[in-house]
Write a protein that holds these residues in place. Structure first.
Motif, PDB file in Angstrom:
ATOM      1  N   ILE A 279      10.542   6.459  -0.313  1.00 31.86           N
ATOM      2  CA  ILE A 279       9.508   5.568   0.222  1.00 31.86           C
ATOM      3  C   ILE A 279       9.349   4.333  -0.657  1.00 31.86           C
ATOM      4  CG2 ILE A 279       7.040   5.358   0.755  1.00 31.86           C
ATOM      5  CD1 ILE A 279       7.062   8.219   1.673  1.00 31.86           C
ATOM      6  N   VAL A 280       9.481   4.506  -1.976  1.00 36.32           N
ATOM      7  CA  VAL A 280       9.398   3.361  -2.887  1.00 36.32           C
ATOM      8  C   VAL A 280      10.496   2.347  -2.562  1.00 36.32           C
ATOM      9  CG1 VAL A 280       9.803   2.647  -5.274  1.00 36.32           C
ATOM     10  CG2 VAL A 280       8.205   4.489  -4.793  1.00 36.32           C
ATOM     11  N   THR A 281      11.720   2.829  -2.388  1.00 45.38           N
ATOM     12  CA  THR A 281      12.837   1.930  -2.079  1.00 45.38           C
ATOM     13  C   THR A 281      12.648   1.263  -0.717  1.00 45.38           C
ATOM     14  OG1 THR A 281      14.328   3.299  -3.412  1.00 45.38           O
ATOM     15  CG2 THR A 281      15.339   1.765  -1.846  1.00 45.38           C
ATOM     16  N   LEU A 282      12.218   2.053   0.288  1.00 47.16           N
ATOM     17  CA  LEU A 282      11.975   1.489   1.615  1.00 47.16           C
ATOM     18  C   LEU A 282      10.834   0.466   1.592  1.00 47.16           C
ATOM     19  CD1 LEU A 282      12.370   4.665   3.875  1.00 47.16           C
ATOM     20  CD2 LEU A 282      13.868   2.662   3.817  1.00 47.16           C
ATOM     21  N   SER A 283       9.824   0.731   0.765  1.00 49.46           N
ATOM     22  CA  SER A 283       8.709  -0.211   0.650  1.00 49.46           C
ATOM     23  C   SER A 283       9.170  -1.530   0.038  1.00 49.46           C
ATOM     24  CB  SER A 283       7.583   0.398  -0.191  1.00 49.46           C
ATOM     25  OG  SER A 283       7.051   1.544   0.437  1.00 49.46           O
TER      26      SER A 283
ATOM     27  N   LEU B 141       0.833  -1.203   0.000  1.00 50.69           N
ATOM     28  CA  LEU B 141       0.000   0.000   0.000  1.00 50.69           C
ATOM     29  C   LEU B 141       0.874   1.262   0.000  1.00 50.69           C
ATOM     30  CD1 LEU B 141      -3.024   0.745   0.055  1.00 50.69           C
ATOM     31  CD2 LEU B 141      -2.844   0.892   2.545  1.00 50.69           C
ATOM     32  N   LEU B 142       1.933   1.267   0.794  1.00 51.28           N
ATOM     33  CA  LEU B 142       2.852   2.413   0.808  1.00 51.28           C
ATOM     34  C   LEU B 142       3.551   2.577  -0.538  1.00 51.28           C
ATOM     35  CD1 LEU B 142       4.505   1.960   4.330  1.00 51.28           C
ATOM     36  CD2 LEU B 142       2.898   3.752   3.658  1.00 51.28           C
ATOM     37  N   TYR B 143       3.975   1.450  -1.114  1.00 52.07           N
ATOM     38  CA  TYR B 143       4.632   1.422  -2.423  1.00 52.07           C
ATOM     39  C   TYR B 143       3.744   2.086  -3.475  1.00 52.07           C
ATOM     40  CZ  TYR B 143       7.331  -1.096  -6.135  1.00 52.07           C
ATOM     41  OH  TYR B 143       8.109  -1.444  -7.204  1.00 52.07           O
ATOM     42  N   TRP B 144       2.446   1.833  -3.380  1.00 50.20           N
ATOM     43  CA  TRP B 144       1.464   2.353  -4.333  1.00 50.20           C
ATOM     44  C   TRP B 144       1.146   3.830  -4.065  1.00 50.20           C
ATOM     45  CZ3 TRP B 144      -4.366   0.674  -4.147  1.00 50.20           C
ATOM     46  CH2 TRP B 144      -5.051   1.250  -5.216  1.00 50.20           C
ATOM     47  N   LEU B 145       0.792   4.145  -2.827  1.00 47.45           N
ATOM     48  CA  LEU B 145       0.322   5.495  -2.506  1.00 47.45           C
ATOM     49  C   LEU B 145       1.413   6.545  -2.595  1.00 47.45           C
ATOM     50  CD1 LEU B 145      -2.026   4.742   0.537  1.00 47.45           C
ATOM     51  CD2 LEU B 145      -2.651   5.078  -1.867  1.00 47.45           C
ATOM     52  N   PHE B 146       2.670   6.145  -2.397  1.00 46.20           N
ATOM     53  CA  PHE B 146       3.778   7.099  -2.436  1.00 46.20           C
ATOM     54  C   PHE B 146       4.729   6.775  -3.587  1.00 46.20           C
ATOM     55  CE2 PHE B 146       2.195   7.058   1.891  1.00 46.20           C
ATOM     56  CZ  PHE B 146       2.096   8.422   2.188  1.00 46.20           C
ATOM     57  N   SER B 147       4.144   6.395  -4.722  1.00 44.14           N
ATOM     58  CA  SER B 147       4.951   5.964  -5.866  1.00 44.14           C
ATOM     59  C   SER B 147       5.783   7.090  -6.480  1.00 44.14           C
ATOM     60  CB  SER B 147       4.052   5.351  -6.945  1.00 44.14           C
ATOM     61  OG  SER B 147       3.107   6.301  -7.393  1.00 44.14           O
ATOM     62  N   ASP B 148       5.488   8.336  -6.100  1.00 44.34           N
ATOM     63  CA  ASP B 148       6.272   9.453  -6.632  1.00 44.34           C
ATOM     64  C   ASP B 148       7.428   9.843  -5.706  1.00 44.34           C
ATOM     65  OD1 ASP B 148       4.653  10.363  -4.615  1.00 44.34           O
ATOM     66  OD2 ASP B 148       4.131  12.251  -5.589  1.00 44.34           O
ATOM     67  N   ASN B 149       7.573   9.105  -4.611  1.00 45.75           N
ATOM     68  CA  ASN B 149       8.634   9.400  -3.645  1.00 45.75           C
ATOM     69  C   ASN B 149       9.660   8.271  -3.692  1.00 45.75           C
ATOM     70  OD1 ASN B 149      10.132   9.444  -1.106  1.00 45.75           O
ATOM     71  ND2 ASN B 149       8.677  11.000  -0.435  1.00 45.75           N
TER      72      ASN B 149
END
Length: 461
Positions: A365-369, A354-362
């Motif tokens: 956060i994408v890498t941490l997800s 969910l984090l990977y999806w909702l913050f896909s422009d960051n």
């Protein structure tokens, strides 16, 4: 069966004073052999995922490449199940290196469709890629079963959960280096093969360099692995540790017929079917995230091959502590309960998706997800394999694990993660994330179907 695959005969037992020291030495030697050997399979396994972004530049679309990608999983699913039965009746010391060498050779030939055919003969290129990726998957299916055979013969049931969690990290070690090998193999050796034609450098990094390393690993695995304790003049592991499981009998030391393995111990086991279905959804998440991560990161985040490669590395490497913690929780907190541990970890995976999806422009956060998904997804992958080994006698272990593997790779990976996501992603990545979240939920549901029976089994042990 070919004679060179026949398991070695049992030797006369060593004098009592030599058994303990020899057992301790050989146990860790064969463990190291199957760890290194299985890591080697992952160096020549999912390399096509790293090649996908570059193949797009040659005119291949994601749907076509998704079909090619799926062949690896389809072949692996069939091979892990069918070759698992062959492995149960083969010498693990020969069986594992043979599969690794054949997988490496097939991987090397993956350069041919691009160089010999290219976009001008796209249909033939796709056909050859499909055949070769099928062969890579088939030969990779010869990796897990002999390792399962070795684990059940050299490590007893009460220690197997912990030892399996350590061994299971082998595929993360192998999988983690694919990204860096693809990047640096292209940088170091690409010009040796293709001079100024830099568009072909990725072929060396993703295919040739890893294949050469895998062949060396196959030789090392052959030197280290031994088939069974009895073939080395040692008693069975149950006798050595005085650790006899409920379903143990002397027949567990015999080589069974294929009919006995399939129909008596595997296909009529209800618990195996439940965890096999759950495994399909676990693998959909595992490879839905992993296989498409380079494409997603390079397409939507603007990553270059080095950045995507290191993100791929982080996803795989994070799994090592996650798997070890999962195995420890299962053994120590839930006293051997696999179902509840798997369900908790899959729920946490859903949060990171969910984090990977909702913050896909960051990018951060994408890498941490990705790291979070990698940390938590491999525990369930490992635990389902442990359950399969526990639910069948050790001379049918490869086939039991092969059934769960078949569902994981055929339905979960090939059909859902590769083909379905490959085409759905053409309509937008949002639909991909919804599918992954649904897979997490279904994995939890089918895993919990085993909870009551598993609890009863543990209480009666």
């Amino acid at each position: 069966m070919w004679n060179f695959l026949t398991p070695p005969a049992f030797k006369a037992e060593l004098p009592a004073e030599k058994v303990d020291s020899t057992y301790k030495s050989l146990r860790w030697q064969v463990f190291l052999g199957i760890f290194i050997g299985y890591a080697g399979f992952y160096i020549v396994r999912k390399n096509f995922s790293m090649a996908i972004p570059f193949l797009g530049e040659f005119g291949f679309d994601k749907g076509e490449l998704g079909i090619v990608l799926s062949m690896n999983a389809i072949a692996y699913a069939l091979s892990k199940f069918l070759m698992g039965s062959v492995s149960d009746r083969s010498n693990a010391r020969v069986f594992l290196p043979l599969g690794l060498v054949l997988a490496a050779l097939s991987m090397m030939f993956m350069v041919v469709p691009v160089v010999a055919f290219g976009p001008e003969n796209k249909l033939w290129a796709i056909v050859l890629m499909t055949v070769l990726n099928f062969l890579i998957g088939w030969f990779n299916g010869m990796g897990w079963p002999p390792c399962g055979r070795v684990m059940t013969h050299w490590f007893s049931q009460t220690e197997r959960g912990t030892k399996m969690s350590i061994w299971n990290c082998a595929h993360n070690v192998g999988g983690a280096v694919i990204g860096p090998m693809a990047a640096y193999g292209a940088m170091w050796f690409g010009s040796w093969f293709y001079g100024a034609e830099s568009q072909y450098y990725f072929l060396i990094g993703t295919y040739v360099f890893p294949a050469a390393v895998a062949m060396l690993i196959a030789l090392l695995a052959y030197i280290l692995i031994r088939d069974t304790p009895q073939s080395c003049g040692l008693p069975s592991i149950e006798k050595y540790r005085n650790d006899y499981p409920k379903n143990y009998s002397e027949k567990s030391e015999e080589v069974l017929s294929a009919k006995e393995i399939f129909f008596k111990y595997v296909l009529n086991n209800k618990m195996l079917w439940f965890i096999a279905i759950a495994n399909a959804f676990v693998y959909m998440v595992r490879y839905g995230c992993l296989d498409w991560a380079p494409q997603y990161l390079m397409e939507t985040q603007g990553y270059n091959i080095k950045e995507a490669g290191w993100a791929y590395f982080a996803y795989e490497f994070a799994a090592i502590p996650g798997t070890l913690i999962c195995g420890w929780i299962s053994d120590k907190v839930f006293k051997g309960g696999r179902a509840l541990t798997t369900s908790i970890f899959m729920a946490i995976v859903a949060v990171f998706i969910l984090l990977y999806w909702l913050f896909s422009d960051n990018q951060s956060i994408v890498t941490l997800s990705l790291i979070g998904i990698g940390f938590f997804i491999y525990g369930p992958v490992m635990l389902i394999g442990v359950q399969a080994l526990d639910l069948a006698p050790k001379n049918a272990a490869g086939t039991a694990a092969g059934l769960t593997g078949f569902f994981g790779y055929f339905f979960g990976t090939a059909i859902l993660a590769n083909i379905v996501i490959g085409y759905v992603s053409e309509a937008g990545w949002d639909w991909t994330f919804l599918l992954l979240l649904g897979a997490c939920a279904l994995a939890i549901v089918f895993t919990m179907f085993t909870y009551k029976d598993e609890k009863a089994m543990l209480s009666n042990k």
